[in-house]
Design a protein around this motif. Sequence first.
Motif, PDB file in Angstrom:
ATOM      1  N   UNK A  31       1.731  -1.820  17.272  1.00  0.00           N
ATOM      2  CA  UNK A  31       2.920  -2.874  17.311  1.00  0.00           C
ATOM      3  C   UNK A  31       2.536  -3.376  15.265  1.00  0.00           C
ATOM      4  N   UNK A  32       1.068  -3.566  15.767  1.00  0.00           N
ATOM      5  CA  UNK A  32       0.738  -3.782  13.707  1.00  0.00           C
ATOM      6  C   UNK A  32       0.771  -2.988  12.701  1.00  0.00           C
ATOM      7  N   UNK A  33       1.328  -1.676  12.997  1.00  0.00           N
ATOM      8  CA  UNK A  33       0.991  -0.653  11.919  1.00  0.00           C
ATOM      9  C   UNK A  33       2.477  -1.000  11.496  1.00  0.00           C
ATOM     10  N   UNK A  34       3.554  -1.332  12.513  1.00  0.00           N
ATOM     11  CA  UNK A  34       4.913  -1.597  12.245  1.00  0.00           C
ATOM     12  C   UNK A  34       4.784  -2.308  11.739  1.00  0.00           C
ATOM     13  N   UNK A  35       4.434  -3.694  11.716  1.00  0.00           N
ATOM     14  CA  UNK A  35       4.778  -4.864  11.239  1.00  0.00           C
ATOM     15  C   UNK A  35       4.411  -4.838   9.658  1.00  0.00           C
ATOM     16  N   UNK A  36       3.191  -4.033   9.229  1.00  0.00           N
ATOM     17  CA  UNK A  36       2.621  -4.246   8.172  1.00  0.00           C
ATOM     18  C   UNK A  36       3.451  -3.005   7.657  1.00  0.00           C
ATOM     19  N   UNK A  80       2.682  -8.496 -14.527  1.00  0.00           N
ATOM     20  CA  UNK A  80       1.778  -8.252 -14.853  1.00  0.00           C
ATOM     21  C   UNK A  80       1.802  -6.561 -14.487  1.00  0.00           C
ATOM     22  N   UNK A  81       1.504  -5.571 -15.833  1.00  0.00           N
ATOM     23  CA  UNK A  81       1.940  -4.667 -15.027  1.00  0.00           C
ATOM     24  C   UNK A  81       0.328  -3.557 -14.142  1.00  0.00           C
ATOM     25  N   UNK A  82       0.753  -2.695 -13.140  1.00  0.00           N
ATOM     26  CA  UNK A  82      -0.520  -2.455 -12.841  1.00  0.00           C
ATOM     27  C   UNK A  82      -1.262  -2.921 -11.380  1.00  0.00           C
ATOM     28  N   UNK A  83      -0.945  -4.340 -11.588  1.00  0.00           N
ATOM     29  CA  UNK A  83      -1.726  -5.045 -10.494  1.00  0.00           C
ATOM     30  C   UNK A  83      -1.250  -5.031  -8.319  1.00  0.00           C
ATOM     31  N   UNK A  84       0.324  -4.881  -9.183  1.00  0.00           N
ATOM     32  CA  UNK A  84       1.004  -4.992  -7.533  1.00  0.00           C
ATOM     33  C   UNK A  84       0.829  -3.087  -7.195  1.00  0.00           C
ATOM     34  N   UNK A  85       0.293  -2.310  -7.893  1.00  0.00           N
ATOM     35  CA  UNK A  85       0.670  -1.107  -7.018  1.00  0.00           C
ATOM     36  C   UNK A  85      -1.038  -1.035  -6.967  1.00  0.00           C
ATOM     37  N   UNK A  86      -2.261  -2.440  -6.657  1.00  0.00           N
ATOM     38  CA  UNK A  86      -3.554  -2.136  -6.443  1.00  0.00           C
ATOM     39  C   UNK A  86      -3.685  -2.730  -5.566  1.00  0.00           C
ATOM     40  N   UNK A  87      -2.991  -3.775  -5.201  1.00  0.00           N
ATOM     41  CA  UNK A  87      -3.493  -5.204  -4.584  1.00  0.00           C
ATOM     42  C   UNK A  87      -2.675  -5.101  -3.444  1.00  0.00           C
ATOM     43  N   UNK A  88      -1.199  -4.341  -3.280  1.00  0.00           N
ATOM     44  CA  UNK A  88      -0.273  -4.076  -1.909  1.00  0.00           C
ATOM     45  C   UNK A  88      -1.220  -3.200  -1.225  1.00  0.00           C
ATOM     46  N   UNK A  89      -1.152  -2.410  -1.654  1.00  0.00           N
ATOM     47  CA  UNK A  89      -2.368  -0.960  -0.300  1.00  0.00           C
ATOM     48  C   UNK A  89      -3.716  -1.608  -0.318  1.00  0.00           C
ATOM     49  N   UNK A  90      -3.946  -2.048  -0.509  1.00  0.00           N
ATOM     50  CA  UNK A  90      -5.170  -2.966  -0.563  1.00  0.00           C
ATOM     51  C   UNK A  90      -5.482  -4.053   0.887  1.00  0.00           C
ATOM     52  N   UNK A  91      -4.333  -5.122   0.389  1.00  0.00           N
ATOM     53  CA  UNK A  91      -4.710  -6.179   1.569  1.00  0.00           C
ATOM     54  C   UNK A  91      -3.086  -6.157   2.641  1.00  0.00           C
ATOM     55  N   UNK A  92      -2.933  -4.290   2.593  1.00  0.00           N
ATOM     56  CA  UNK A  92      -1.528  -4.440   4.195  1.00  0.00           C
ATOM     57  C   UNK A  92      -1.936  -2.877   4.448  1.00  0.00           C
ATOM     58  N   UNK A  93      -2.837  -2.326   3.994  1.00  0.00           N
ATOM     59  CA  UNK A  93      -3.251  -1.143   4.747  1.00  0.00           C
ATOM     60  C   UNK A  93      -4.768  -0.820   5.013  1.00  0.00           C
ATOM     61  N   UNK A  94      -5.240  -1.110   3.776  1.00  0.00           N
ATOM     62  CA  UNK A  94      -6.561  -0.977   4.174  1.00  0.00           C
ATOM     63  C   UNK A  94      -7.065  -1.429   5.050  1.00  0.00           C
ATOM     64  N   UNK A  95      -6.718  -2.879   5.523  1.00  0.00           N
ATOM     65  CA  UNK A  95      -7.028  -3.353   6.369  1.00  0.00           C
ATOM     66  C   UNK A  95      -6.788  -3.415   7.534  1.00  0.00           C
ATOM     67  N   UNK A  96      -5.541  -3.357   7.615  1.00  0.00           N
ATOM     68  CA  UNK A  96      -5.198  -2.685   8.646  1.00  0.00           C
ATOM     69  C   UNK A  96      -5.513  -1.255  10.376  1.00  0.00           C
ATOM     70  N   UNK A  97      -6.471  -0.108   9.016  1.00  0.00           N
ATOM     71  CA  UNK A  97      -6.371   0.683   9.519  1.00  0.00           C
ATOM     72  C   UNK A  97      -8.183   0.329   9.564  1.00  0.00           C
ATOM     73  N   UNK A  98      -9.347   0.019   8.845  1.00  0.00           N
ATOM     74  CA  UNK A  98      -9.883  -0.216   9.392  1.00  0.00           C
ATOM     75  C   UNK A  98     -10.069  -0.980  10.723  1.00  0.00           C
ATOM     76  N   UNK A  99      -9.262  -2.133  11.043  1.00  0.00           N
ATOM     77  CA  UNK A  99      -9.324  -2.595  12.294  1.00  0.00           C
ATOM     78  C   UNK A  99      -8.529  -1.687  13.290  1.00  0.00           C
ATOM     79  N   UNK A 100      -7.955  -0.792  12.620  1.00  0.00           N
ATOM     80  CA  UNK A 100      -7.377  -0.039  13.346  1.00  0.00           C
ATOM     81  C   UNK A 100      -8.296   1.290  14.654  1.00  0.00           C
TER      82      UNK A 100
END
Length: 337
Positions: free
Chosen positions: A263-268, A290-310
Amino acid sequence: MFDVTYRQMQACAGTSTVSKAQPPRPMVRLGIVIPCYNEEEVLPETARRIASLLADLQQRGEITEDSGVYFVDDGSRDRTWSLIEELSRSNPSLHGIKLSRNCGHQNALLAGLFHAPGDVVVTIDADLQDDPQAIRGMLSAHRDGADVVYGVRRSRDKDTLFKRSTAQAYYRLLTAFGVDIVSDHADYRLMSRRAIDALRGFGESNLFLRGIVPRLGFPSATVSYDRAERFAGESKYPLRRMLAFAIQGVTSFSAAPLRAITLMGMLVSLLSFAGVAWVLWIRLASSDALPGWASTTLPIFFIGGMQLLALGVIGEYVAKIYMETKQRPRYLIDRMS
């Protein structure tokens, strides 16, 4: 007609009707199991109170003369076992079971349940926080047909706000996950011999008796009591061990955390899509991007943390599978007194 005439004859004769004698209550052989880990400060007082209760129950004809108390030394590093040996020599109703090493509170309880003789066995901690007098009510409930009688504290007024709120939240969480558990009940309970025999069929190494015993399904009852402060010594359940025990209870009886990962994966994923839409809107409709900030920030905050939790949740279940497949003995008995 005969009954009326008979009563009238008794009244004329100046005699009173004799009530039918109640059948004597059947006595049971009671075993009281007390797990001990570094309890030398409180053990003499615990033995005195429990022995006094045992003698009174015997005098009242509620339990047999061969009823006894069984202290289970869970690998103590102080004089606990020496005191148990002294107590067993001074009182034939007091006995000791020494485990070969520290196996944990739940395994110590199990060792006592499986090796203490008796028609019924009561488990109670050595710190005297649980009122031993509640055993009287447990025996009464057993005579009324209950195979399992839970000791339930009346209130948590003496707990700190943190402990009270976390305990209540924990019981609600277990209930939400589908775990059959008795609220405000620890490990103070009475079990009949057939309930103990049924418990032998549960062979898991990751023990959580508060969740296992209700699954037996036998008739049960509750007895309320007021929980006191610890008589002496230090608590054997600091915050670290309480958290570990809480995780044990959840992961031993529910796969809900694993399903929550999905469920968290779907939410993320949904949040990520929303984040992408927001980034595109800023890029196309605004000049503040600002060029480049979004492609770096989004994966870190949304995917990296959830992967570690999972991975952490999955790892907890894999560790339990690892422990179960080894099938090591849950405890070894060194000696008995």
